[in-house]
Design a protein around this motif. Structure first.
Motif, PDB file in Angstrom:
ATOM      1  N   ALA A  12      35.863  20.220  33.485  1.00 52.83           N
ATOM      2  CA  ALA A  12      34.839  21.248  33.705  1.00 52.83           C
ATOM      3  C   ALA A  12      34.481  21.957  32.403  1.00 52.83           C
ATOM      4  N   VAL A  13      35.489  22.333  31.635  1.00 56.83           N
ATOM      5  CA  VAL A  13      35.234  23.015  30.356  1.00 56.83           C
ATOM      6  C   VAL A  13      34.516  22.077  29.399  1.00 56.83           C
ATOM      7  N   SER A  14      34.983  20.858  29.295  1.00 60.03           N
ATOM      8  CA  SER A  14      34.375  19.894  28.381  1.00 60.03           C
ATOM      9  C   SER A  14      32.935  19.577  28.771  1.00 60.03           C
ATOM     10  N   ASN A  15      32.668  19.415  30.066  1.00 56.06           N
ATOM     11  CA  ASN A  15      31.316  19.123  30.531  1.00 56.06           C
ATOM     12  C   ASN A  15      30.354  20.269  30.233  1.00 56.06           C
ATOM     13  N   GLY A  53      40.341  31.386  27.742  1.00 59.17           N
ATOM     14  CA  GLY A  53      38.946  31.132  28.075  1.00 59.17           C
ATOM     15  C   GLY A  53      38.154  32.415  28.255  1.00 59.17           C
ATOM     16  N   ALA A  54      38.764  33.390  28.887  1.00 55.61           N
ATOM     17  CA  ALA A  54      38.088  34.672  29.091  1.00 55.61           C
ATOM     18  C   ALA A  54      37.739  35.305  27.745  1.00 55.61           C
ATOM     19  N   LYS A  55      38.658  35.257  26.795  1.00 56.06           N
ATOM     20  CA  LYS A  55      38.393  35.822  25.474  1.00 56.06           C
ATOM     21  C   LYS A  55      37.343  35.019  24.721  1.00 56.06           C
ATOM     22  N   LYS A  56      37.518  33.714  24.689  1.00 57.67           N
ATOM     23  CA  LYS A  56      36.615  32.864  23.910  1.00 57.67           C
ATOM     24  C   LYS A  56      35.194  32.895  24.453  1.00 57.67           C
ATOM     25  N   LEU A  57      35.065  32.875  25.773  1.00 56.66           N
ATOM     26  CA  LEU A  57      33.743  32.816  26.396  1.00 56.66           C
ATOM     27  C   LEU A  57      33.175  34.193  26.720  1.00 56.66           C
ATOM     28  N   ASP A  58      33.965  35.235  26.418  1.00 52.76           N
ATOM     29  CA  ASP A  58      33.564  36.620  26.667  1.00 52.76           C
ATOM     30  C   ASP A  58      33.140  36.818  28.124  1.00 52.76           C
ATOM     31  N   ILE A  59      34.061  36.442  29.014  1.00 53.55           N
ATOM     32  CA  ILE A  59      33.825  36.546  30.454  1.00 53.55           C
ATOM     33  C   ILE A  59      35.106  37.070  31.102  1.00 53.55           C
ATOM     34  N   ASP A  60      34.963  37.805  32.151  1.00 53.58           N
ATOM     35  CA  ASP A  60      36.097  38.324  32.899  1.00 53.58           C
ATOM     36  C   ASP A  60      36.931  37.164  33.454  1.00 53.58           C
ATOM     37  N   ALA A  61      38.260  37.296  33.393  1.00 50.75           N
ATOM     38  CA  ALA A  61      39.148  36.225  33.861  1.00 50.75           C
ATOM     39  C   ALA A  61      38.894  35.875  35.324  1.00 50.75           C
ATOM     40  N   ASP A  62      38.609  36.864  36.168  1.00 53.19           N
ATOM     41  CA  ASP A  62      38.315  36.581  37.577  1.00 53.19           C
ATOM     42  C   ASP A  62      37.025  35.787  37.716  1.00 53.19           C
ATOM     43  N   ALA A  63      36.015  36.144  36.940  1.00 55.40           N
ATOM     44  CA  ALA A  63      34.744  35.410  36.980  1.00 55.40           C
ATOM     45  C   ALA A  63      34.933  33.983  36.477  1.00 55.40           C
ATOM     46  N   LEU A  64      35.756  33.823  35.449  1.00 55.66           N
ATOM     47  CA  LEU A  64      36.036  32.489  34.934  1.00 55.66           C
ATOM     48  C   LEU A  64      36.762  31.642  35.979  1.00 55.66           C
ATOM     49  N   THR A  65      37.676  32.237  36.691  1.00 54.74           N
ATOM     50  CA  THR A  65      38.408  31.525  37.742  1.00 54.74           C
ATOM     51  C   THR A  65      37.459  31.097  38.862  1.00 54.74           C
ATOM     52  N   ARG A  66      36.533  31.983  39.236  1.00 51.42           N
ATOM     53  CA  ARG A  66      35.542  31.617  40.256  1.00 51.42           C
ATOM     54  C   ARG A  66      34.641  30.490  39.747  1.00 51.42           C
ATOM     55  N   TRP A  67      34.221  30.574  38.476  1.00 45.75           N
ATOM     56  CA  TRP A  67      33.412  29.502  37.894  1.00 45.75           C
ATOM     57  C   TRP A  67      34.155  28.171  37.987  1.00 45.75           C
ATOM     58  N   PHE A  68      35.434  28.193  37.642  1.00 52.45           N
ATOM     59  CA  PHE A  68      36.220  26.970  37.691  1.00 52.45           C
ATOM     60  C   PHE A  68      36.289  26.423  39.112  1.00 52.45           C
ATOM     61  N   ARG A  70      34.099  26.736  41.493  1.00 48.26           N
ATOM     62  CA  ARG A  70      32.802  26.125  41.807  1.00 48.26           C
ATOM     63  C   ARG A  70      32.604  24.816  41.041  1.00 48.26           C
ATOM     64  N   ALA A  71      33.070  24.773  39.808  1.00 46.43           N
ATOM     65  CA  ALA A  71      32.881  23.576  38.974  1.00 46.43           C
ATOM     66  C   ALA A  71      33.812  22.436  39.377  1.00 46.43           C
ATOM     67  N   CYS A  72      35.006  22.764  39.848  1.00 51.51           N
ATOM     68  CA  CYS A  72      35.986  21.704  40.090  1.00 51.51           C
ATOM     69  C   CYS A  72      35.828  21.003  41.429  1.00 51.51           C
ATOM     70  N   VAL A  73      35.264  21.662  42.435  1.00 57.28           N
ATOM     71  CA  VAL A  73      35.166  21.023  43.747  1.00 57.28           C
ATOM     72  C   VAL A  73      34.306  19.757  43.701  1.00 57.28           C
ATOM     73  N   PRO A  74      33.141  19.767  43.053  1.00 58.95           N
ATOM     74  CA  PRO A  74      32.391  18.515  42.973  1.00 58.95           C
ATOM     75  C   PRO A  74      33.143  17.414  42.217  1.00 58.95           C
ATOM     76  N   LEU A  75      33.865  17.799  41.162  1.00 62.05           N
ATOM     77  CA  LEU A  75      34.658  16.821  40.406  1.00 62.05           C
ATOM     78  C   LEU A  75      35.765  16.244  41.289  1.00 62.05           C
ATOM     79  N   LEU A  76      36.420  17.110  42.024  1.00 57.33           N
ATOM     80  CA  LEU A  76      37.497  16.694  42.906  1.00 57.33           C
ATOM     81  C   LEU A  76      36.964  15.799  44.028  1.00 57.33           C
ATOM     82  N   SER A  77      35.810  16.140  44.554  1.00 55.37           N
ATOM     83  CA  SER A  77      35.261  15.340  45.651  1.00 55.37           C
ATOM     84  C   SER A  77      34.849  13.947  45.188  1.00 55.37           C
ATOM     85  N   ARG A  78      34.450  13.825  43.924  1.00 56.79           N
ATOM     86  CA  ARG A  78      34.134  12.487  43.409  1.00 56.79           C
ATOM     87  C   ARG A  78      35.404  11.651  43.240  1.00 56.79           C
ATOM     88  N   ARG A  79      36.490  12.282  42.839  1.00 59.58           N
ATOM     89  CA  ARG A  79      37.755  11.557  42.652  1.00 59.58           C
ATOM     90  C   ARG A  79      38.378  11.157  43.981  1.00 59.58           C
TER      91      ARG A  79
END
Length: 96
Positions: A12-15, A53-68, A70-79
């Motif tokens: 997810a991060v790399s994509n 990630g929160a520091k580098k991307l300047d985003i709240d850790a909770d928001a980053l976790t929610r982003w992850f 949302r991003a990981c479910v489609p990846l997981l469903s393809r696998r």
């Protein structure tokens, strides 16, 4: 934490942000990134990556976790499409 979670996070991060960002997160978290999908790793390593990630991307850790999430479910469903096939939503899948 299961290694599949780390694999999904890396993808997810790399994509979204590029391989260099993933490498920077590993460096900032003090981790080597040698994860396998079937391995198990200390939860603290995932927390360190979220913190970095929160520091580098300047985003709240909770928001980053929610982003992850949302991003990981489609990846997981393809696998693992067969696990997702009978469900019409993420909620239905999670409730099984």
């Amino acid at each position: 934490m299961k290694g599949i979670v780390f694999d999904l996070l890396q993808q997810a991060v790399s994509n979204t942000y590029g391989e260099d960002t993933w490498d920077a997160l590993l460096d900032d978290a003090g981790l080597d990134g040698a994860y396998t999908a079937v391995g198990s790793y200390p939860d603290e390593q995932l927390l360190a990556l979220v913190g970095a990630g929160a520091k580098k991307l300047d985003i709240d850790a909770d928001a980053l976790t929610r982003w992850f999430g949302r991003a990981c479910v489609p990846l997981l469903s393809r696998r693992y499409a067969t696990f997702f096939a009978p469900h019409t939503s993420t909620r239905a899948f999670l409730l099984t």
